[in-house]
Design an enzyme around this catalytic site. Structure first.
Site, PDB file in Angstrom:
ATOM      1  N   SER A 164      33.747  34.760  54.974  1.00 17.34           N
ATOM      2  CA  SER A 164      35.022  34.422  55.232  1.00 17.34           C
ATOM      3  C   SER A 164      35.047  33.594  56.700  1.00 17.34           C
ATOM      4  CB  SER A 164      35.887  35.495  55.505  1.00 17.34           C
ATOM      5  OG  SER A 164      37.039  35.243  55.787  1.00 17.34           O
TER       6      SER A 164
ATOM      7  N   TYR B 193      37.780  43.421  59.844  1.00 16.86           N
ATOM      8  CA  TYR B 193      37.399  42.534  58.426  1.00 16.86           C
ATOM      9  C   TYR B 193      36.508  41.457  58.660  1.00 16.86           C
ATOM     10  CZ  TYR B 193      37.722  39.408  54.718  1.00 16.86           C
ATOM     11  OH  TYR B 193      37.487  38.506  53.687  1.00 16.86           O
TER      12      TYR B 193
ATOM     13  N   LYS C 170      32.280  41.206  57.737  1.00 21.22           N
ATOM     14  CA  LYS C 170      31.828  40.107  56.873  1.00 21.22           C
ATOM     15  C   LYS C 170      30.431  39.638  57.770  1.00 21.22           C
ATOM     16  CE  LYS C 170      34.210  39.940  53.281  1.00 21.22           C
ATOM     17  NZ  LYS C 170      33.668  39.979  51.866  1.00 21.22           N
TER      18      LYS C 170
ATOM     19  N   HIS D 232      49.726  40.367  50.875  1.00 20.16           N
ATOM     20  CA  HIS D 232      49.455  39.779  52.393  1.00 20.16           C
ATOM     21  C   HIS D 232      49.459  38.363  52.372  1.00 20.16           C
ATOM     22  CE1 HIS D 232      49.251  44.171  53.515  1.00 20.16           C
ATOM     23  NE2 HIS D 232      48.363  44.024  52.817  1.00 20.16           N
TER      24      HIS D 232
ATOM     25  N   ARG E  98      52.921  35.320  64.713  1.00 19.72           N
ATOM     26  CA  ARG E  98      52.480  36.716  64.674  1.00 19.72           C
ATOM     27  C   ARG E  98      51.240  36.704  65.559  1.00 19.72           C
ATOM     28  NH1 ARG E  98      52.006  36.890  58.096  1.00 19.72           N
ATOM     29  NH2 ARG E  98      50.712  34.885  58.617  1.00 19.72           N
TER      30      ARG E  98
HETATM   31  N1  LIG Z   1      40.971  35.359  48.795  1.00 17.20           N
HETATM   32  C1  LIG Z   1      40.740  34.809  49.864  1.00 17.20           C
HETATM   33  O1  LIG Z   1      41.351  33.914  50.525  1.00 17.20           O
HETATM   34  C2  LIG Z   1      39.446  35.178  50.630  1.00 17.20           C
HETATM   35  C3  LIG Z   1      38.750  34.452  51.831  1.00 17.20           C
HETATM   36  C4  LIG Z   1      37.694  34.753  52.217  1.00 17.20           C
HETATM   37  C5  LIG Z   1      36.881  35.638  51.791  1.00 17.20           C
HETATM   38  N2  LIG Z   1      37.380  36.495  50.676  1.00 17.20           N
HETATM   39  C6  LIG Z   1      36.383  37.629  50.126  1.00 17.20           C
HETATM   40  O2  LIG Z   1      36.315  37.436  48.781  1.00 17.20           O
HETATM   41  C7  LIG Z   1      35.975  38.301  48.104  1.00 17.20           C
HETATM   42  C8  LIG Z   1      37.016  38.357  46.906  1.00 17.20           C
HETATM   43  O3  LIG Z   1      38.222  38.400  47.446  1.00 17.20           O
HETATM   44  P1  LIG Z   1      39.445  38.317  46.410  1.00 17.20           P
HETATM   45  O4  LIG Z   1      40.434  37.895  46.994  1.00 17.20           O
HETATM   46  O5  LIG Z   1      38.868  38.052  44.994  1.00 17.20           O
HETATM   47  O6  LIG Z   1      39.952  39.888  46.612  1.00 17.20           O
HETATM   48  P2  LIG Z   1      40.084  41.019  45.587  1.00 17.20           P
HETATM   49  O7  LIG Z   1      40.797  42.298  46.175  1.00 17.20           O
HETATM   50  O8  LIG Z   1      40.972  40.497  44.418  1.00 17.20           O
HETATM   51  O9  LIG Z   1      38.812  41.393  45.000  1.00 17.20           O
HETATM   52  C9  LIG Z   1      37.776  42.334  45.418  1.00 17.20           C
HETATM   53  C10 LIG Z   1      37.290  43.125  44.208  1.00 17.20           C
HETATM   54  O10 LIG Z   1      36.309  44.048  44.690  1.00 17.20           O
HETATM   55  C11 LIG Z   1      36.475  45.198  44.048  1.00 17.20           C
HETATM   56  N3  LIG Z   1      36.093  46.257  45.155  1.00 17.20           N
HETATM   57  C12 LIG Z   1      36.331  46.617  46.435  1.00 17.20           C
HETATM   58  N4  LIG Z   1      35.708  47.505  46.893  1.00 17.20           N
HETATM   59  C13 LIG Z   1      34.943  47.729  45.886  1.00 17.20           C
HETATM   60  C14 LIG Z   1      33.822  48.693  45.954  1.00 17.20           C
HETATM   61  N5  LIG Z   1      33.348  49.610  47.103  1.00 17.20           N
HETATM   62  N6  LIG Z   1      32.943  49.108  44.927  1.00 17.20           N
HETATM   63  C15 LIG Z   1      33.099  47.982  43.771  1.00 17.20           C
HETATM   64  N7  LIG Z   1      34.089  47.145  43.593  1.00 17.20           N
HETATM   65  C16 LIG Z   1      35.051  47.109  44.586  1.00 17.20           C
HETATM   66  C17 LIG Z   1      38.036  45.406  43.599  1.00 17.20           C
HETATM   67  O11 LIG Z   1      38.447  46.318  42.791  1.00 17.20           O
HETATM   68  C18 LIG Z   1      38.349  43.937  43.524  1.00 17.20           C
HETATM   69  O12 LIG Z   1      38.201  43.590  42.010  1.00 17.20           O
HETATM   70  C19 LIG Z   1      36.251  39.607  49.098  1.00 17.20           C
HETATM   71  O13 LIG Z   1      34.976  40.236  49.679  1.00 17.20           O
HETATM   72  C20 LIG Z   1      37.069  38.911  50.219  1.00 17.20           C
HETATM   73  O14 LIG Z   1      36.676  39.521  51.442  1.00 17.20           O
HETATM   74  C21 LIG Z   1      38.601  36.352  50.291  1.00 17.20           C
END
Ligand SMILES: NC(=O)c1ccc[n+]([C@@H]2O[C@H](COP(=O)([O-])OP(=O)(O)OC[C@H]3O[C@@H](n4cnc5c(N)ncnc54)[C@H](O)[C@@H]3O)[C@@H](O)[C@H]2O)c1
Length: 324
Positions: free
Chosen positions: A117, A141, A145, A185, A279
């Site tokens: 991230s 967080y 990462k 969020h 914020r």
């Molecule tokens: N959305 C963004 O803008 C963004 C930006 C940077 C990084 N990320 C990273 O990308 C990844 C995916 O993000 P997203 O937006 O799809 O989030 P999301 O919450 O929709 O997806 C995360 C998935 O991981 C599963 N999960 C969580 N903990 C788990 C565990 N211990 N065991 C098995 N499954 C588990 C959840 O059920 C969910 O399906 C994350 O690691 C997040 O940190 C997201």
């Protein structure tokens, strides 16, 4: 070739799973459904429901399939909440990653693409954040990462694991009507919920040193992000040497006020955002240089801001209609 997608029932992971399948791969999704949805898993992919914290479950899953590699997206992604829940964040994102790496080593699975991230950069002062910009995460967080990246790089040094970590900037949009960002969020879901409920979307801070005073961010369509994972996975499979980290950003900054004006146009709902105090900890501007990903994995973001907004709005509307 079969790839394991952890977090494949989540917003980004389900797009990655679809993109892999479109590219001719078989997909196994490992997800505990803590924030994902069963319905986000694409048909044709197998869902293994369970947590990365359960090492016996991981051993079973790795024993059942002949895996080419792992795309690791499962995690706890709420930076603000992570300040209140550091241990939860570290268990999910750090212990979970360590368990996954141990299961991969035991099963001789030798390629991993990791979902990192822009939060690793914290409040970076650079005009364009490169992979060489110092990492100064501002939340558990972001720290979790960064530790995930280190764990993977250390394991690679020790065992020859092939790897790369993709640092996403702001991921938005939807590649299909069935999958959306469900985060309570993130800016897009918050604005759309406000518009549906008839309340006024909020802009936090309008006196930043940016052209219109609101924060500037770098937005990338989730389908572009998914395509980068497939390209990276392919390169690892071909034995290419990849960098340890790549930014996934568009290289152009868009302010919150600009986003809101586009949202009013795309949704057909005119509004002027309510101005709220800034914020604490929100950087004025964070925009990526995506040059390295372009050079090494041929990645080029294809979607416009209007497409990001209209696809996200269409998926949010479809979801709201389905839950009526
Ligand atoms: N959305 C963004 O803008 C963004 C930006 C940077 C990084 N990320 C990273 O990308 C990844 C995916 O993000 P997203 O937006 O799809 O989030 P999301 O919450 O929709 O997806 C995360 C998935 O991981 C599963 N999960 C969580 N903990 C788990 C565990 N211990 N065991 C098995 N499954 C588990 C959840 O059920 C969910 O399906 C994350 O690691 C997040 O940190 C997201």
């Amino acid at each position: 070739m079969t790839w394991l997608v952890t977090g494949g029932a989540g917003y980004i992971g389900s797009h990655v799973a679809r993109a892999l399948m479109d590219d001719g791969h078989a997909v196994v999704v490992l997800d505990d459904l803590s924030s994902g949805r069963r319905g986000f898993v694409p048909s044709g992919a197998v869902l293994e429901e369970g947590t990365l914290l359960d090492t016996a479950f991981l051993a079973e899953v790795f024993g059942r399939y002949d895996l080419a590699g792992v795309i690791h997206l499962a995690g706890f992604k709420y930076a603000g909440v992570s300040v209140e829940w550091p241990l939860h964040t570290y268990f999910q994102n750090v212990s979970g990653t360590a368990n996954l790496l141990a299961a991969m080593e035991a099963a001789s699975v030798r390629s991993i693409v990791f979902s990192s991230s822009a939060a690793v950069y914290g409040n970076a002062a650079a005009e364009f954040v490169t992979e060489g910009t110092p990492t100064t995460p501002e939340s558990p967080y972001g720290e979790s990462k960064l530790i995930g990246e280190w764990l993977i790089a250390d394991q690679a040094r020790a065992t020859g694991l092939r790897h790369t970590s993709l640092r996403y900037f702001n991921v938005v949009g939807s590649g299909s009507l069935e999958v959306l960002d469900t985060s309570p969020h993130n800016l897009f879901p918050l604005v759309f919920r406000a518009l549906r409920e008839g309340s006024i979307p909020k802009v936090f801070g309008t006196t930043y040193p940016t052209p219109d005073g609101s924060c500037v961010r770098d937005y990338v369509h989730v389908s572009d992000v998914a395509a980068a994972h497939v390209a990276a996975a392919r390169r690892l499979q071909e034995g290419a040497e990849l960098e340890a980290v790549y930014n996934l950003g568009s290289g152009s900054g868009v302010s919150v006020r600009e986003i809101m004006a586009e949202m009013a146009a795309a949704t057909g709902i005119p509004f002027s955002p309510q101005v709220c105090p800034a914020r604490p900890g929100d950087p004025a501007r964070i925009v990526a240089s995506g040059e390295l990903a372009r050079r090494d994995i041929g990645w080029e973001p294809r979607y416009s801001l209007r497409e990001m907004i209209s696809s996200a709005w269409a998926a949010a509307e479809a979801d709201a209609a389905a839950t009526l």
